[in-house]
Motif scaffolding. Structure first.
Motif, PDB file in Angstrom:
ATOM      1  N   ILE B 210      23.717  22.454  46.098  1.00 29.05           N
ATOM      2  CA  ILE B 210      23.238  21.329  45.315  1.00 29.05           C
ATOM      3  C   ILE B 210      21.735  21.275  45.511  1.00 29.05           C
ATOM      4  N   ASP B 211      21.028  21.735  44.498  1.00 29.15           N
ATOM      5  CA  ASP B 211      19.571  21.745  44.540  1.00 29.15           C
ATOM      6  C   ASP B 211      19.085  20.509  43.784  1.00 29.15           C
ATOM      7  N   THR B 212      18.176  19.751  44.413  1.00 32.24           N
ATOM      8  CA  THR B 212      17.664  18.554  43.764  1.00 32.24           C
ATOM      9  C   THR B 212      17.107  18.874  42.379  1.00 32.24           C
ATOM     10  N   ALA B 213      16.442  20.026  42.276  1.00 28.37           N
ATOM     11  CA  ALA B 213      15.840  20.399  40.990  1.00 28.37           C
ATOM     12  C   ALA B 213      16.908  20.458  39.898  1.00 28.37           C
ATOM     13  N   ASP B 214      18.090  21.004  40.236  1.00 27.96           N
ATOM     14  CA  ASP B 214      19.168  21.108  39.244  1.00 27.96           C
ATOM     15  C   ASP B 214      19.727  19.738  38.905  1.00 27.96           C
ATOM     16  N   VAL B 215      19.903  18.915  39.933  1.00 28.81           N
ATOM     17  CA  VAL B 215      20.417  17.562  39.689  1.00 28.81           C
ATOM     18  C   VAL B 215      19.453  16.808  38.783  1.00 28.81           C
ATOM     19  N   VAL B 216      18.151  16.935  39.104  1.00 26.01           N
ATOM     20  CA  VAL B 216      17.136  16.267  38.282  1.00 26.01           C
ATOM     21  C   VAL B 216      17.192  16.786  36.843  1.00 26.01           C
ATOM     22  N   PHE B 217      17.376  18.109  36.720  1.00 28.72           N
ATOM     23  CA  PHE B 217      17.462  18.692  35.372  1.00 28.72           C
ATOM     24  C   PHE B 217      18.574  18.027  34.557  1.00 28.72           C
ATOM     25  N   PHE B 218      19.763  17.950  35.145  1.00 27.68           N
ATOM     26  CA  PHE B 218      20.898  17.388  34.405  1.00 27.68           C
ATOM     27  C   PHE B 218      20.715  15.892  34.148  1.00 27.68           C
ATOM     28  N   LEU B 219      20.342  15.161  35.196  1.00 29.19           N
ATOM     29  CA  LEU B 219      20.217  13.709  35.033  1.00 29.19           C
ATOM     30  C   LEU B 219      19.128  13.359  34.020  1.00 29.19           C
ATOM     31  N   SER B 220      17.988  14.071  34.102  1.00 29.08           N
ATOM     32  CA  SER B 220      16.924  13.739  33.148  1.00 29.08           C
ATOM     33  C   SER B 220      17.353  14.109  31.736  1.00 29.08           C
ATOM     34  N   GLY B 221      18.122  15.214  31.629  1.00 27.68           N
ATOM     35  CA  GLY B 221      18.638  15.592  30.309  1.00 27.68           C
ATOM     36  C   GLY B 221      19.551  14.508  29.751  1.00 27.68           C
ATOM     37  N   ILE B 222      20.457  14.005  30.591  1.00 31.79           N
ATOM     38  CA  ILE B 222      21.384  12.949  30.148  1.00 31.79           C
ATOM     39  C   ILE B 222      20.597  11.716  29.709  1.00 31.79           C
ATOM     40  N   VAL B 223      19.641  11.296  30.559  1.00 27.78           N
ATOM     41  CA  VAL B 223      18.847  10.111  30.237  1.00 27.78           C
ATOM     42  C   VAL B 223      18.078  10.326  28.939  1.00 27.78           C
ATOM     43  N   LEU B 224      17.500  11.512  28.794  1.00 24.95           N
ATOM     44  CA  LEU B 224      16.717  11.782  27.587  1.00 24.95           C
ATOM     45  C   LEU B 224      17.566  11.652  26.318  1.00 24.95           C
ATOM     46  N   PHE B 225      18.739  12.294  26.324  1.00 25.97           N
ATOM     47  CA  PHE B 225      19.542  12.278  25.100  1.00 25.97           C
ATOM     48  C   PHE B 225      20.122  10.892  24.818  1.00 25.97           C
ATOM     49  N   LEU B 226      20.479  10.179  25.884  1.00 24.83           N
ATOM     50  CA  LEU B 226      20.977   8.814  25.660  1.00 24.83           C
ATOM     51  C   LEU B 226      19.845   7.919  25.155  1.00 24.83           C
ATOM     52  N   PHE B 227      18.656   8.131  25.700  1.00 23.19           N
ATOM     53  CA  PHE B 227      17.496   7.357  25.249  1.00 23.19           C
ATOM     54  C   PHE B 227      17.246   7.604  23.760  1.00 23.19           C
ATOM     55  N   LEU B 228      17.307   8.886  23.371  1.00 27.02           N
ATOM     56  CA  LEU B 228      17.107   9.219  21.957  1.00 27.02           C
ATOM     57  C   LEU B 228      18.197   8.581  21.096  1.00 27.02           C
ATOM     58  N   ALA B 229      19.420   8.544  21.628  1.00 24.57           N
ATOM     59  CA  ALA B 229      20.517   7.925  20.869  1.00 24.57           C
ATOM     60  C   ALA B 229      20.250   6.438  20.668  1.00 24.57           C
ATOM     61  N   VAL B 230      19.740   5.766  21.707  1.00 22.85           N
ATOM     62  CA  VAL B 230      19.416   4.337  21.589  1.00 22.85           C
ATOM     63  C   VAL B 230      18.336   4.145  20.530  1.00 22.85           C
ATOM     64  N   LYS B 231      17.321   5.014  20.573  1.00 20.40           N
ATOM     65  CA  LYS B 231      16.221   4.895  19.610  1.00 20.40           C
ATOM     66  C   LYS B 231      16.738   5.115  18.184  1.00 20.40           C
ATOM     67  N   LEU B 232      17.647   6.065  18.058  1.00 24.85           N
ATOM     68  CA  LEU B 232      18.191   6.369  16.734  1.00 24.85           C
ATOM     69  C   LEU B 232      18.992   5.173  16.203  1.00 24.85           C
ATOM     70  N   LEU B 233      19.731   4.550  17.127  1.00 21.18           N
ATOM     71  CA  LEU B 233      20.533   3.392  16.743  1.00 21.18           C
ATOM     72  C   LEU B 233      19.615   2.226  16.369  1.00 21.18           C
ATOM     73  N   GLU B 234      18.525   2.094  17.123  1.00 15.60           N
ATOM     74  CA  GLU B 234      17.554   1.034  16.833  1.00 15.60           C
ATOM     75  C   GLU B 234      16.873   1.270  15.492  1.00 15.60           C
ATOM     76  N   SER B 235      16.701   2.539  15.151  1.00 11.37           N
ATOM     77  CA  SER B 235      15.959   2.855  13.927  1.00 11.37           C
ATOM     78  C   SER B 235      16.656   2.275  12.705  1.00 11.37           C
ATOM     79  N   ARG B 236      17.956   2.050  12.825  1.00  9.29           N
ATOM     80  CA  ARG B 236      18.712   1.404  11.757  1.00  9.29           C
ATOM     81  C   ARG B 236      18.050   0.080  11.370  1.00  9.29           C
ATOM     82  N   ARG B 237      17.404  -0.540  12.360  1.00 12.90           N
ATOM     83  CA  ARG B 237      16.803  -1.848  12.121  1.00 12.90           C
ATOM     84  C   ARG B 237      15.555  -1.780  11.263  1.00 12.90           C
ATOM     85  N   TRP B 238      14.852  -0.683  11.304  1.00 17.54           N
ATOM     86  CA  TRP B 238      13.659  -0.639  10.436  1.00 17.54           C
ATOM     87  C   TRP B 238      13.772   0.381   9.322  1.00 17.54           C
ATOM     88  N   ARG B 239      14.956   0.965   9.151  1.00 19.32           N
ATOM     89  CA  ARG B 239      15.125   1.882   8.031  1.00 19.32           C
ATOM     90  C   ARG B 239      15.268   1.130   6.734  1.00 19.32           C
TER      91      ARG B 239
END
Lengths: 331, 239
Positions: B210-239
């Motif tokens: 278990i390398d911290t670098a790998d854990v960080v890679f996965f966790l940051s990836g998850i956060v990034l894509f979920l963040f983008l999903a939230v932004k996409l959902l929010e975009s409905r409000r100004w579309r």
């Protein structure tokens, strides 16, 4: 209460100021000003595509306005969205529900989304299922319910947290007359405890339960009055129809000479002539708006046979069509 | 938090209401068992490495099918309007949906525990790499599901959401692997591309590291894509 919208008196529950929504180049709602006091049941009417659903969606915070402001129970729907949403019970158009859930599970789910406590959920679920006539089908799967029952589930869910404001988008769409009158009764029972804004494109449905009718067309308010006043305005548009056995021209001449008659239109069919009379509202004569007596005497004098004489008050429906058509032309 | 879990709970129950869920679960369990017993012969090492590696590959095709309905279905049926007009925010909806899918993922990989039990009976497996492998599977699955949540927020068509997810996963697996193994002029670019490859990061877990670098890679990836999903959902409000 927290910071409130401007200095609105507490008893204004829904307030919009120049509320506008554009979808690209299309203007769905155009500068809507509406103010609804606490406890009022307001019917929100308009033909399909008039901007009803868009307005309701802006009030519930589902879509933001392009410009203008709206506030519900004193909270700005944009800036204090969560507080505003907490005060609203909303039944969206077509009543979306999860078909695989049981009635009870669905209400439980909605209660949790509203952060209601376990005891509050249990208590309120009992009350709303009882009120909406769902007690016997609480364990049934929503997908297997009839449309009327499904509508009740949607209504029960909207009522679950005792919201101050209820916004119902076409709650009677697709129901049969019995179910419609049932929904109407239910909404009528909400009077005084809740402020209700209920949309429809069918006028007589709304007329019976609403304290006030707001008609919108082309994104504007075309009429805003009590159902009684709307009726009164209608009767002024009333016309008199008389079916007489007489020569059309002679009849028209004689009628125009009668006191209280402003305009006569004749349709002759065989030896019968049908006259459509617009009463003269300006006249100060005793006949006033009702020239029927004078007409009767005139017909008697001429010895013309009459087979029908009636007042033709346009129905609210016709009035509705008329004003919404006027709006469409202006737009 | 409470509402997030409410959404997650509903998601997982509704997943189990679709017949496809059982087909996916059944086929997966069958496939995994078959592969397990192919390598389950005397003299072999008592590890789950090859099985876990294949499971990670299977997930490329299975998880998009799990995540495709998350938001797309709510948008299509109009229930999203109920959610969005409840006093909850977009992030709670997205995270709740993703957590629900994660719950399904847990059920999906649970047959592996039975197989490990079988191995325990006949051999003496080393539990270190097995546990890290499991953690790795959850992380890689979480990342794929986060990509799927984003894709599901982008459209109301589940099939399109499926293929967008497949495309995204493909970018971080096959495409980066091919590009990374090509003889690119700039070694830094090559390394950067290789860094984005999901499977190389997973391989570490499977090896018992278990390398911290790998854990960080996965966790940051998850956060990034979920963040983008939230932004996409929010975009409905100004579309």
């Amino acid at each position: 209460m927290q910071t409130r919208f401007d200095d609105l008196p507490i008893d204004i529950m829904i307030e919009t100021k120049q509320l506008t929504k554009h979808y690209g180049p299309v203007v769905a709602v155009n500068g809507l000003d509406l103010s609804i006091p606490d406890g009022q049941i307001v019917g929100f009417l308009g033909p399909n595509g008039a901007g009803k659903t868009t307005t309701l969606r802006m009030l519930t915070g589902y879509i933001p306005p392009t410009s203008g402001q709206a506030c519900v129970a004193g909270f700005d729907v944009l800036k204090q969205s969560e507080q505003a949403r907490r005060q609203i019970g909303y039944l969206p158009e077509n009543n979306p529900v999860y078909p695989e859930m049981r009635v009870d599970e669905y209400l439980e789910h909605r209660g949790k989304l509203l952060c209601m406590s376990r005891t509050a959920r249990k208590q309120r679920k009992d009350i709303v299922t009882d009120r909406c006539g769902l007690s016997k089908i609480r364990r049934r799967v929503i997908g297997q319910l009839s449309k009327g029952n499904r509508q009740r589930v949607g209504l029960a869910a909207a009522l679950l947290h005792e919201p101050q404001v209820l916004i119902l988008d076409e709650p009677t769409a697709g129901l049969d007359p019995n179910q419609i009158s049932e929904v109407r009764r239910l909404i009528g029972e909400l009077r005084e405890k809740h402020t209700v804004l209920v949309s429809s494109h069918i006028l007589p449905e709304i007329e019976k339960m609403a304290d006030r009718v707001v008609i919108i067309a082309g994104g504007h308010i075309a009429a805003d009055d009590t159902p009684t006043n709307l009726r009164k305005r209608l009767s002024e548009h009333g016309r008199l129809i008389v079916d007489v056995r007489a020569n059309g021209e002679a009849l028209q001449k004689a009628m125009l000479a009668t006191v209280g008659v402003k305009h006569v239109e004749i349709h002759t069919q065989g030896e019968w002539s049908q006259a459509t009379i617009t009463p003269d509202k300006q006249t100060d004569s005793p006949g006033m708006h009702d020239p029927r007596e004078a007409l009767g005497q005139m017909l008697l004098k001429n010895n013309w046979a009459v087979r029908e004489m009636r007042y033709d008050t346009p129905s609210l429906e016709q009035f509705f069509i008329e004003i919404t058509a006027k709006q469409d032309q202006a737009a | 938090m409470h509402q997030t879990l409410t959404i997650a709970r509903r998601e997982i129950t509704s997943l189990f209401f679709s017949p496809i869920a059982y087909v996916v679960l059944g086929l997966f369990a069958l496939g995994v068992t078959w592969i397990f017993f192919l390598g389950f012969v005397p003299g072999q090492q008592a590890t789950m490495r090859s099985v876990f590696g294949l499971v990670a590959r299977f997930m490329i095709f299975i998880l998009p099918a799990v995540s495709m309905r998350l938001l797309a279905d709510e948008t299509r049926s109009g229930t999203l309007e109920v959610l969005m007009t409840s006093p909850i925010n977009d992030a709670q909806v997205v995270v709740g949906k993703w957590l629900g899918a994660m719950g399904f993922l847990l059920v999906l990989i649970s047959p592996l525990i039975v197989l490990i039990g079988v191995m325990e009976i006949y051999a003496d497996p080393d539990y270190g790499p097995i546990i890290t492998g499991f953690v790795g599977l959850l992380l890689i699955g979480g990342l794929y599901l986060a990509m799927g949540t984003l894709a599901s927020a982008a459209t109301q068509n589940q099939i399109i959401a499926f293929f967008i997810t497949l495309f995204l996963i493909g970018m971080f697996t096959i495409v980066t692997m091919i590009l990374g193994s090509m003889n690119l002029a700039n070694a830094n670019v090559r390394e950067a591309i290789f860094y984005l490859n999901v499977e190389t990061h997973y391989a570490q877990f499977n090896r018992g590291l278990i390398d911290t670098a790998d854990v960080v890679f996965f966790l940051s990836g998850i956060v990034l894509f979920l963040f983008l999903a939230v932004k996409l959902l929010e975009s409905r409000r100004w579309r």
